[in-house]
Structure formats: C-alpha cells, structure tokens
Motif scaffolding. Structure first.
Motif, short mmCIF file in Angstrom:
data_model
loop_
_atom_site.label_atom_id
_atom_site.label_comp_id
_atom_site.label_asym_id
_atom_site.label_seq_id
_atom_site.Cartn_x
_atom_site.Cartn_y
_atom_site.Cartn_z
N GLY A 70 -7.28 -22.50 -1.13
CA GLY A 70 -8.23 -23.56 -0.77
C GLY A 70 -8.98 -24.11 -1.96
O GLY A 70 -9.51 -25.23 -1.91
N MET A 71 -9.02 -23.36 -3.06
CA MET A 71 -9.74 -23.82 -4.25
C MET A 71 -9.07 -25.05 -4.86
O MET A 71 -9.70 -25.78 -5.63
N ALA A 72 -7.81 -25.30 -4.53
CA ALA A 72 -7.10 -26.46 -5.08
C ALA A 72 -7.76 -27.77 -4.67
O ALA A 72 -7.61 -28.79 -5.35
N GLY A 73 -8.50 -27.76 -3.58
CA GLY A 73 -9.15 -28.98 -3.12
C GLY A 73 -10.57 -29.18 -3.61
O GLY A 73 -11.22 -30.17 -3.26
N ILE A 74 -11.07 -28.27 -4.43
CA ILE A 74 -12.45 -28.38 -4.93
C ILE A 74 -12.48 -29.34 -6.11
O ILE A 74 -11.60 -29.33 -6.96
N SER A 75 -13.52 -30.14 -6.20
CA SER A 75 -13.63 -31.10 -7.30
C SER A 75 -13.78 -30.38 -8.63
O SER A 75 -14.33 -29.28 -8.71
N ALA A 76 -13.29 -31.04 -9.68
CA ALA A 76 -13.35 -30.48 -11.03
C ALA A 76 -14.78 -30.16 -11.44
O ALA A 76 -15.05 -29.11 -12.04
#
Length: 434
Positions: free
Chosen positions: A208-214
């Motif tokens: 799910g971390m793949a969808g967190i903003s940079a």
C-alpha cells in the motif's frame, strides 16, 4: 463501538503550567462560555507525560468549524486562513500574540489508504479510535486531566509502540502509518525488538505504500534516518520488512556503513548523508529522488557524496586533496557562489567516510585563496570572447592550483596562449560534482 471508560491521571508540572499563557486562558474561557469542550490532543500530551515541553500544541474540540468561526467572529478574534479548514481545523490568533489550531472531533467514514472521508462527532472515544498509535491517542483537558481510552499512558511508561486497536486496520486506513510507526519507535522505544504481530501487519500491507505521495514519504523518512536509534530502526525496515522498493532505496542497502556513520556522528549528519551511506552508485540517488522528490540541495548533496566518496577514502589523510576539494567547490570558475553551503557538503562527505574531528575542524577553518583572474582580465589581455575565454580561464585555474595557489595574475596570463589548452566542453561531468 463498545463504550470504553477512559483512564485518567493528573498532570501538574512545570512544562504543563508553561503552556498557560494569558492567550490560552482566554481561549479556554471562550469555549467554556459556550459549553464547547476543548482539550490538548495527540503528541503534546505524549511529550508532557515524558517530561518534554512540547514544541507544538494541537487542540481538539466538540465545536464544529462553523460554530468556531461564529464564536471567533462574535468575539472579534482574527482567524488565519490556513490549509486544513476542509479537514475541520480552524486557526485563530488571540490578541495578535499567539496562534491556536483547533480541530473538530472526527470519525473516519471512508479510507482509501491515503486520505479519509470524515464526519464530525462530539464523542472523544471515536476520535481517539481513529488515531494511529496509542501514545498519540491521548487527550488533556485544560485543568490537567489526561484522558486515555487505549492504554496510551501505560505504553508511554513501558516505551511500547502499538497501533490503536488492530494494526492491520490502522495501516490500511493510511499506509504512511508504517513509517510513522518506525519514527515513533525510534523516538520512544527502549529496546530494538519489535512485536511480531506488528511487524507481520506491516509486511502484509507494505504494498500500500506505493500509493503514498513522495513528499509524505520523505517527510517521515528524513526524520527516521537521523533520529534516535536510526541504525536499529532502518535495519528493521530493510531486513525484516523489505521496504526498500517503496522508499526508493537500493535492494542491497549498506547497513554496516549506515551503522558506523550513525554511531560516529549521531547528531551531525544530514538525512541525505545517511541515505547516501545506504547507496553505492550515483544512479541510486537518482532513483531515490524519483520516489521522494528531493529538493535540489538534497539531491546535489547525495550525488556529491556518492561521486567523491571513494576518492575521499583513498585520500583520507591527504591534506592537499581536501584543500583541493574546498577550492574546487568554492573558487573554481563557474561555481555556485554558495561557499557556506558547499563547505557543508564537504563536511558531510568527510563524516560519511568517518573522518575524525581534526579533519572536520581543518575543513571548517581553511580559508580558501582567491583566484587572481576573471574573464575580464583575459579579455583585457586580448584573449577574445566566447567559449575560448572559458577554456583559457579553466586552464589557468588548473595551473594556479598546481602551484598551490601561489602563481600571480601576471605569471598566469603568460600562459593564456598556450597551444595545448583543453576544450572543457568535452570533459563530461564537472569535477567535484557541484
């Protein structure tokens, strides 16, 4: 949700009393006058229980944003239009002296792993239940009573880092909580050991971390890599949870170098210095930048360390090499004209190769010489204009450096028409990777 009878304890210490400015007392009386509850929430309560004076104090209230705005308008109290009102946060300024951020109690209705759709409530337990960690789910009323629904007081006392309720549910509401867990673990835990169920919940939900903003990733990570217990925390993130891919870090991170540099310089390294310790090649900084969207200064520091690190190791005790780096960074024609910042880059490089304090002091104290020639002198000597001036300038600069900065302007100008002046446009990457 089953109603929980909260635990309460009383705080009455110097750090708590220091919060009670005339402005806060006025705010308290305003809310009491209209029968709205207001309490200190989250991190400030945690800090006070740990005998730390909080740097920031957030407030929660049963008053809705509309009710707060009506109240402040009636009392002629200025409101600051900051981001956050759409999430229920109103910022007011009392007597032009102190700002207060007050957020209406909320319940998360729909969560997508990044943001929540919320609904306002007057139920303190429901608001506590939506928070990430037990140590951050505490409230403190303005009479000194801590209100604890999820054993946050006990967890602070035992230095336990635990999610409120189900770790899996809390993480799935906002995957950034994985990084928040590790940040607070580093700040508070007394042992490097993590609870197995918490680590398993992180592993199961890390995709799910793949969808967190940079920006959100880097905001948390930069605190972790230079924070308390950073070496142990990063080791758990990499070895136990395999979070590298989501952080932009290489699959094979150099944890040994990270540990050595952090142990040697726990307070004097920048976040990018520690990230660079995990990396081996410059292209890994480029990948990290792609994920985290570094500032230009952060990216340049990482690239500089990776570009110069091997040479710094080979020239560990070579004073001339370090002096040349200072001069290249601060004096070489075409430099960025940021001598203080560039010097700091070199100091970070020195720390990344475990230089001793004597080396650091020498770098800090060295007074860079002044290169005696500029393009104006060359044109005055008849060199002409255009790219040729630049080529000649760099040629003379290298001669000056070889003389250990002793050649005068006059003697250097004698070489302005040397037949073998190189074309610097064909050099490739600039020396020193500024």
């Amino acid at each position: 949700m089953e109603k929980i009878e909260p635990k309460t304890i009383k705080i009455d210490n110097e750090d708590f009393r220091a919060l009670f400015t005339p402005e806060l007392l006025k705010l308290r009386d305003l809310f009491a006058k209209r029968n709205y509850e207001i309490r200190i929430a989250g991190g400030a309560v945690r800090d006070l229980l740990m005998n730390i004076r909080p740097a920031d104090v957030d407030f929660a209230s049963t008053a809705t944003p509309t009710q707060m705005k009506e109240m402040f308008e009636e009392e002629k109290i200025r409101m600051l239009h900051k981001r956050g009102e759409e999430h229920g946060t109103i910022t007011c300024r009392i007597d032009d002296k102190e700002n207060f951020e007050i957020t209406t109690l909320r319940v998360d209705i729909v969560c997508d792993g990044r943001r929540a759709q919320v609904e306002y409530t007057t139920n303190w337990q429901l608001d506590a239940n939506r928070r990430d960690l037990t140590i951050n789910s505490l409230f403190l009323d303005l009479h000194g009573n801590v209100v604890d629904y999820f054993d946050g007081i006990r967890d602070i006392e035992t230095r336990r880092i635990a999610f409120v309720g189900s770790a899996r549910q809390r993480i799935q509401e906002d995957y950034l909580r994985i990084l928040r867990y590790f940040r607070f673990f580093g700040r508070i835990a007394n042992s490097p050991e993590h609870e197995a169920d918490t680590i398993q919940a992180i592993i199961e939900n890390k995709d799910g971390m793949a969808g967190i903003s940079a920006e959100r990733i880097w905001t948390e990570l930069k605190k972790i890599v230079v924070g308390r217990m950073a070496d142990e925390v990063v080791k758990a993130m990499i070895e136990q949870c395999q979070l590298q891919k989501y952080l932009g870090l290489p699959e094979e991170c150099n944890l040994d170098r990270f540990h050595k540099v952090y142990t040697r310089y726990p307070k004097d390294v920048e976040p990018m210095t520690m990230v660079a310790c995990l990396c081996e090649h410059e292209d890994q900084i480029a990948e990290f930048h792609r994920i985290t969207k570094l500032s230009n200064d952060e990216r340049l520091l990482g690239e500089f360390i990776l570009h110069e690190r091997q040479a710094a190791i080979e020239n560990f005790d070579n004073d001339d090499w370090w002096i040349d780096r200072i001069v290249d960074l601060e004096v070489r024609p075409g430099h960025e004209n940021q001598p203080t910042r560039l010097r700091q880059r070199l100091i970070q490089l020195a720390r990344s190769v475990l230089a001793d304090e004597d080396r650091i002091q020498k770098i800090q104290d060295f007074e860079a010489p002044k290169f005696p020639i500029s393009g104006r002198e060359l044109m005055g000597a008849g060199v002409g204009r255009g790219p040729k001036v630049r080529n000649v300038l760099f040629h003379l600069y290298e001669l000056w450096k070889k003389s250990r900065f002793t050649e005068s302007m006059e003697s250097l100008l004698e070489h302005a028409r040397d037949p073998d002046i190189p074309d610097i446009s064909k050099e490739g990457k600039m020396k020193g990777k500024r």
